[in-house]
Design a protein around this motif. Structure first.
Motif, mmCIF file in Angstrom:
data_model
loop_
_atom_site.group_PDB
_atom_site.id
_atom_site.type_symbol
_atom_site.label_atom_id
_atom_site.label_comp_id
_atom_site.label_asym_id
_atom_site.label_seq_id
_atom_site.Cartn_x
_atom_site.Cartn_y
_atom_site.Cartn_z
ATOM 1 N N GLY A 56 -15.787 22.229 -9.820
ATOM 2 C CA GLY A 56 -16.090 22.985 -11.026
ATOM 3 C C GLY A 56 -17.462 22.745 -11.613
ATOM 4 O O GLY A 56 -18.479 22.880 -10.923
ATOM 5 N N ALA A 82 -20.102 20.706 -9.938
ATOM 6 C CA ALA A 82 -20.906 21.285 -8.840
ATOM 7 C C ALA A 82 -22.304 21.645 -9.321
ATOM 8 O O ALA A 82 -23.270 21.618 -8.552
ATOM 9 C CB ALA A 82 -20.209 22.531 -8.282
ATOM 10 N N ALA A 83 -22.420 21.985 -10.607
ATOM 11 C CA ALA A 83 -23.723 22.379 -11.141
ATOM 12 C C ALA A 83 -24.655 21.186 -11.296
ATOM 13 O O ALA A 83 -25.842 21.352 -11.576
ATOM 14 C CB ALA A 83 -23.540 23.069 -12.490
ATOM 15 N N ARG A 84 -24.118 20.004 -11.071
ATOM 16 C CA ARG A 84 -24.909 18.792 -11.351
ATOM 17 C C ARG A 84 -25.225 17.971 -10.120
ATOM 18 O O ARG A 84 -25.830 16.907 -10.236
ATOM 19 C CB ARG A 84 -24.174 17.940 -12.387
ATOM 20 C CG ARG A 84 -24.242 18.577 -13.767
ATOM 21 C CD ARG A 84 -23.141 18.211 -14.705
ATOM 22 N NE ARG A 84 -23.234 19.041 -15.911
ATOM 23 C CZ ARG A 84 -22.200 19.389 -16.679
ATOM 24 N NH1 ARG A 84 -20.984 18.994 -16.369
ATOM 25 N NH2 ARG A 84 -22.391 20.154 -17.725
ATOM 26 N N ILE A 85 -24.806 18.427 -8.956
ATOM 27 C CA ILE A 85 -25.100 17.680 -7.733
ATOM 28 C C ILE A 85 -25.910 18.552 -6.779
ATOM 29 O O ILE A 85 -26.072 19.753 -7.003
ATOM 30 C CB ILE A 85 -23.801 17.172 -7.052
ATOM 31 C CG1 ILE A 85 -22.864 18.337 -6.709
ATOM 32 C CG2 ILE A 85 -23.106 16.156 -7.958
ATOM 33 C CD1 ILE A 85 -21.588 17.906 -5.986
ATOM 34 N N ARG A 86 -26.420 17.936 -5.740
ATOM 35 C CA ARG A 86 -27.289 18.648 -4.802
ATOM 36 C C ARG A 86 -26.494 19.368 -3.719
ATOM 37 O O ARG A 86 -25.338 19.035 -3.462
ATOM 38 C CB ARG A 86 -28.240 17.654 -4.149
ATOM 39 C CG ARG A 86 -29.197 17.050 -5.160
ATOM 40 C CD ARG A 86 -30.307 16.347 -4.444
ATOM 41 N NE ARG A 86 -31.319 15.922 -5.416
ATOM 42 C CZ ARG A 86 -32.554 15.625 -5.101
ATOM 43 N NH1 ARG A 86 -32.963 15.693 -3.838
ATOM 44 N NH2 ARG A 86 -33.408 15.259 -6.029
ATOM 45 N N GLY A 87 -27.160 20.310 -3.080
ATOM 46 C CA GLY A 87 -26.531 21.110 -2.045
ATOM 47 C C GLY A 87 -25.845 20.292 -0.975
ATOM 48 O O GLY A 87 -24.719 20.598 -0.570
ATOM 49 N N GLU A 88 -26.512 19.223 -0.523
ATOM 50 C CA GLU A 88 -25.917 18.446 0.572
ATOM 51 C C GLU A 88 -24.737 17.601 0.091
ATOM 52 O O GLU A 88 -23.838 17.272 0.868
ATOM 53 C CB GLU A 88 -26.969 17.585 1.278
ATOM 54 C CG GLU A 88 -27.695 16.580 0.415
ATOM 55 C CD GLU A 88 -28.917 17.158 -0.299
ATOM 56 O OE1 GLU A 88 -28.993 18.390 -0.483
ATOM 57 O OE2 GLU A 88 -29.790 16.366 -0.688
ATOM 58 N N ASN A 129 -22.704 18.703 -2.320
ATOM 59 C CA ASN A 129 -21.635 19.638 -2.651
ATOM 60 C C ASN A 129 -20.994 20.272 -1.414
ATOM 61 O O ASN A 129 -19.833 20.686 -1.444
ATOM 62 C CB ASN A 129 -22.176 20.751 -3.556
ATOM 63 C CG ASN A 129 -21.064 21.562 -4.177
ATOM 64 O OD1 ASN A 129 -20.204 21.026 -4.862
ATOM 65 N ND2 ASN A 129 -21.066 22.866 -3.892
ATOM 66 N N ALA A 130 -21.766 20.341 -0.327
ATOM 67 C CA ALA A 130 -21.239 20.943 0.896
ATOM 68 C C ALA A 130 -20.031 20.156 1.379
ATOM 69 O O ALA A 130 -20.010 18.926 1.290
ATOM 70 C CB ALA A 130 -22.325 20.951 1.972
ATOM 71 N N ASP A 131 -19.019 20.861 1.852
ATOM 72 C CA ASP A 131 -17.866 20.197 2.453
ATOM 73 C C ASP A 131 -18.056 20.224 3.966
ATOM 74 O O ASP A 131 -17.859 21.272 4.600
ATOM 75 C CB ASP A 131 -16.574 20.936 2.056
ATOM 76 C CG ASP A 131 -16.305 20.860 0.559
ATOM 77 O OD1 ASP A 131 -16.422 19.767 -0.022
ATOM 78 O OD2 ASP A 131 -15.967 21.913 -0.036
ATOM 79 N N PRO A 132 -18.433 19.086 4.576
ATOM 80 C CA PRO A 132 -18.692 19.102 6.019
ATOM 81 C C PRO A 132 -17.418 19.402 6.802
ATOM 82 O O PRO A 132 -16.312 19.127 6.329
ATOM 83 C CB PRO A 132 -19.175 17.663 6.304
ATOM 84 C CG PRO A 132 -19.468 17.059 4.971
ATOM 85 C CD PRO A 132 -18.609 17.764 3.983
ATOM 86 N N ASN A 170 -14.816 19.825 -2.246
ATOM 87 C CA ASN A 170 -15.500 20.213 -3.476
ATOM 88 C C ASN A 170 -15.222 21.677 -3.813
ATOM 89 O O ASN A 170 -15.219 22.068 -4.976
ATOM 90 C CB ASN A 170 -17.010 20.009 -3.329
ATOM 91 C CG ASN A 170 -17.379 18.538 -3.349
ATOM 92 O OD1 ASN A 170 -16.803 17.756 -4.098
ATOM 93 N ND2 ASN A 170 -18.320 18.158 -2.498
ATOM 94 N N ALA A 171 -15.003 22.464 -2.776
ATOM 95 C CA ALA A 171 -14.798 23.899 -2.975
ATOM 96 C C ALA A 171 -13.451 24.190 -3.628
ATOM 97 O O ALA A 171 -13.215 25.300 -4.097
ATOM 98 C CB ALA A 171 -14.897 24.645 -1.652
ATOM 99 N N GLY A 172 -12.569 23.219 -3.645
ATOM 100 C CA GLY A 172 -11.244 23.467 -4.211
ATOM 101 C C GLY A 172 -10.437 24.447 -3.388
ATOM 102 O O GLY A 172 -9.579 25.163 -3.897
#
Lengths: 365, 365, 365, 365
Positions: free
Chosen positions: C253, C256-262, C264-267, C282-284
């Motif tokens: 939620g 997500a606006a406060r972390i970096r792309g890498e 936040n990505a769900d590998p 992270n995507a829920g």
């Protein structure tokens, strides 16, 4: 809620005016993986296209359809298939001749939507009827071509069964014949009578109505829904939404009101497949709003073309009394070109109900 | 999407089976501040109620309606008014006699939805037709009574214009007469003929069909919408959704297909109010899907009652061949009680379009 | 369009006011053949029922649900199953105490819908909030119990994860614990802190907010739709429609606006079943509006109860300035009872999307 | 039901893929007589257009919009106005560079919809994300420009209030400032910090998230609907439907869950206009789903761009493990360009509710 959309799960939204830049349609809800090409859609459009005989308007619209989205090459076949995303179809308007219409800008053509649009909206594109023009039905035919593709085992055919009060002879009904005359007549002899009659009508500056019959064969039992999602209800809605249509009937229709219960009942015997075999089809393939497995039969009445050379008393937007007659290029019987439109509407209704059926029925989740 | 809802902005959702605990309806979208009482709804229901003459089923259902929500006393008048929240209506089923139906549990009654429901759902409440019973139409009449209240200047009336192939004489058409006979006949003489005919039909264990005409007077010009929200389209959908209806027509309907353009055109002259005055009403009050200000005229054909004493060949759910005849209490002509139902559907369609009109038209925001 | 319906294919319509005769719900679109009993629905309702601890309102509503239609005995099992027709649910209101509310008839309670309903409708059932009362959520829970039955392999659970600013410790998260305390807390220690805090809040005549988390496990990949039918969009709509909810988030939620792309990505790594295995969520459980096969995670913020003993400045309907405080029986934290409501909304959204999925996807017709 | 339509009475249907021939939108339900030009729509589109600073993608799309239908010259003014018929908008795709995407055809980009679309549909236009690309939001902005025209007294403005975890200072909030920096920042100082931060992020091949705030001023009290047509519910749905959005809040949102009832209540005093004057706006302008007359305030969280240069573990469509990084031209913070999209969605929701309000409220018909 949309006044320009039709269908629930297989849903089309059409746009465009008769003499605007283009007309178009967005088909939403089409399942993915359905092979479809512009050529297949074009083939259906060509059946509706004007100017193909002396019995339809001489307006020359190539009606060349473009697919702008929703179709992509399939990995496996390499051919174009639907992707499940909205399919945008567009036809540019080329033979517009807006000048034909300038003089009717302010005069209400009897039988047309000129007055009612003016009352409702206060402004309208008056050229060629604008949004109320039957030109919109080209997009129905285009969308219907896609709808047919998701009904693989269903055969949908339409025919003109009456023109100017002259009915076909049911004993001569032959689907193959509909491709051999400019009327979609299933009766060769009727086609001849209609040609003679329509020549006379055209010369006298008049017009005639017609009755169209559309039949879908191969619809399995169980398609439709009770109460307010009835298959026949949606067919009535579909056909009555076609320009100039004033009546719709299913199966034996109004005739059912004139016979007795035991005559109207469709008796059943045991079928070879464990399902009932119906001995007649007065019901037109629908009972309680749900298909029986028999052919689905719908008929609709098309009023005579309202654009005629014969003057009819009318008024202008400012209340002046005038006589209106139409010099433009018009069909002496709009019912003829309504045949492919009726087929398309049948396809759209069935495609929608097929998807509904997948969603909501079956005793297992 | 809902198979049990009708209307977009004035929207009803009905529920319940013929022989379940109750039937009901939720009316959503009714504007606030409309005075309404149970007695007003009851008055409409009483017109449809069975058992009022020897020509309708002897099932004794008091059909006593209750308002469970959406109506509250008005501060100013003290009387009950709608609050804008959903109005829940309920009728308890009292005279159920489920035993009448036990033997048809597994045999498909011809002309009924028994087979099609079984195919579609795999399970059904077979008692009295369950959900497919015309009992559902009681809720249409109840909801229609509310719809009428938001159409203050519109008069909606229905009449039986043909029964068993015997038509009324148009020259004797008198709305007042419809209250004086058990057929809603506007023609006193026709009512006599129908009584004699129906007595004979009833004795012979048969049934007949009928044609109903519903007319709405006072609908202003400009109600409806183009293309897929046409007023006539929605009327066709509404009427075809009534049990046993097989055909619908607007204005002169199928007759339009048989006359010439100049005969079918409704000429206009300048009216006193600055609006066109129509000299005829072949269009049935609708052009291009939008009302003209003339009376809105719709007719529909009701097939003969499928439940008859005369045996008809059929099959059972397990494929056995049987002859089916119905001993229960049934109307020899279901078309009679379809008259108030047709009126209700007209009211529902108009109420919905009135609300749509408020939302989407007018040149000013 | 209906303001009182939720869902497209699995669709509920609720009705009723807090202190009217009854509240109810019509569930339309439920597939046939689903076993369901009143007892199963009652079990879910009992989890939401007030008066079960000192931390919820002492209003004593047995909330006894009745099924009035749409369920019938199955031929094969003899037990009750859905028939595919609308399921009508009804709860009679018994402990109404309307007198509690008479004095707030004309005064606008801050944080409530009193003023906005009055502006919108001009008339309302003011007793207990009328239609705007959270009592309506009982019907969501009842309908959700049916929705759960068509999601056989999905486990939907809710928990309170924060109350009055005191969050749970994620390391102590234990679903089993939610049944052991009156807060649906998954953290035993947090529950103790909340009990102490809420006792103090209650005594001081105040109220607190809370955050609810609902998780659906077992949802297969591919549920949802792009653009405007997104699964997360519908969950946001569902949760924001619950009374007093002011925020909704999916997965991580707002974080997500406060972390970096890498971060936040769900590998993804190759899974044993040929499908990707996600290393984080992270995507829920939703990407591009469509489920990934991971748990679907939604959280929503519930504001503190607006009905408090502490006086708050307000005005009356006639513009007089007053201080409003509420003496009635109210929850000091409405977030607690929102937990089963959140679960029900998750079930309703998923059931709807399951039916949509059946209709519109799959590469084969 | 349509997965590609938004709104009920003011309804848009979008179509098109990122690298197809064109993208487009049909706006249905727009009242007639609203003056609108391509230039006005273009002005809104230009605010969203990529390539305007080093902080957004360098893809050069002129995004030139064409109106294909639904607008015609007004008799009185001569200028173009809406006609009440569907407005078709089209933008041709020109800078497509499909070759950039060929190598990701089979590899699932983490955080994107590649995998979920493949599971759902089995086939997709993989170029640039196809239908799931944020390019679709251009049509929202175009449609939003029309929606704004029917809200004459409403001011809708958006701002970025947090980027990469760096929030604005509320004391420096100045709407005028949003036009002076490439971030739509209302705080001049924050914009500077963001520029420095984003330069670093961009160089490191990473990305950041952001929070957008959209405020509508001038919305009268009484807009919205109870239960399932709540204004805040529809705003939550609208914002969550925007690509990459993971959370939505109204008014003080999640903060409401952390304060006490008396702190959260918005006190009222008598206003000069006879209506209540609110002393605070924690509610964000909505109570019980209906507007209070205060500014409507919504915030949404946008996750960091998923297309980054930093490699992230993933798999291919055939289950091979790969590291995915994106060389294409991408926004390091998609939240920036989400600002005009958020404004457009606010306009679309309000326009829809304005039309609903006209239809369903008011105590008089």
């Amino acid at each position: 809620m949309s006044h320009n959309s039709f269908g629930q799960l297989f849903r089309i939204t059409t746009w465009g005016e008769s003499h605007g830049k283009a007309i178009g349609c967005v088909v939403d809800g089409c399942p993915p993986g359905i092979p479809i090409t512009e050529a297949e859609i074009q083939a259906e459009l060509d059946r509706r296209r004007p100017g193909q005989s002396r019995f339809t308007t001489q307006r020359q619209e190539p009606d060349q359809v473009k697919i702008l989205s929703g179709v992509f090459e399939d990995d496996r076949t390499g051919g174009p298939v639907t992707t499940g995303t909205p399919i945008s179809l567009l036809i540019e308007n080329v033979d517009q001749r807006s000048r034909d219409y300038s003089e009717i800008r302010d005069r209400y053509r009897p039988g047309h939507a000129d007055y009612t649009y003016d009352v409702k909206y206060g402004v309208r594109d008056y050229r060629g009827g604008g949004r109320s023009s039957a030109r919109e039905t080209a997009m129905r035919v285009a969308a219907g071509a896609i709808a047919r593709k998701i009904l693989p085992d269903v055969t949908i055919r339409g025919a003109l069964v009456e023109l100017g009060g002259i009915a076909i002879d049911r004993d001569r009904f032959d689907w193959a014949e509909t491709a051999n005359n400019p009327f979609f007549s299933p009766d060769k002899e009727a086609a001849k009578k209609w040609a003679a009659h329509l020549d006379e009508i055209r010369k006298s500056g008049s017009s005639v109505g017609a009755i169209v019959e559309v039949v879908a064969e191969g619809v399995p039992a169980g398609i439709g829904a009770p109460i307010y999602g009835k298959l026949d209800q949606d067919l009535a809605s579909a056909m009555m939404s076609i320009n100039a249509v004033k009546g719709v009937e299913i199966g034996n229709g109004f005739e059912a009101a004139r016979i007795r219960g035991e005559e109207n009942a469709d008796p059943m015997r045991a079928g070879n497949d464990g399902r009932p075999r119906f001995l007649s089809n007065n019901a037109g393939g629908v009972l309680g709003g749900i298909s029986t497995g028999q052919p689905v039969v719908v008929r609709f009445a098309v009023k005579p073309t309202s654009s005629i050379l014969t003057p009819v008393p009318s008024v202008t937007a400012t209340g002046e009394e005038v006589d209106v007659f139409t010099k433009g290029r018009h069909d002496p019987c709009v019912g003829i070109r309504a045949v492919p439109v009726g087929e398309a509407m049948m396809a759209l209704v069935l495609a929608d109900h097929y998807l509904r059926q997948r969603a909501q029925s079956g005793s297992q989740t």
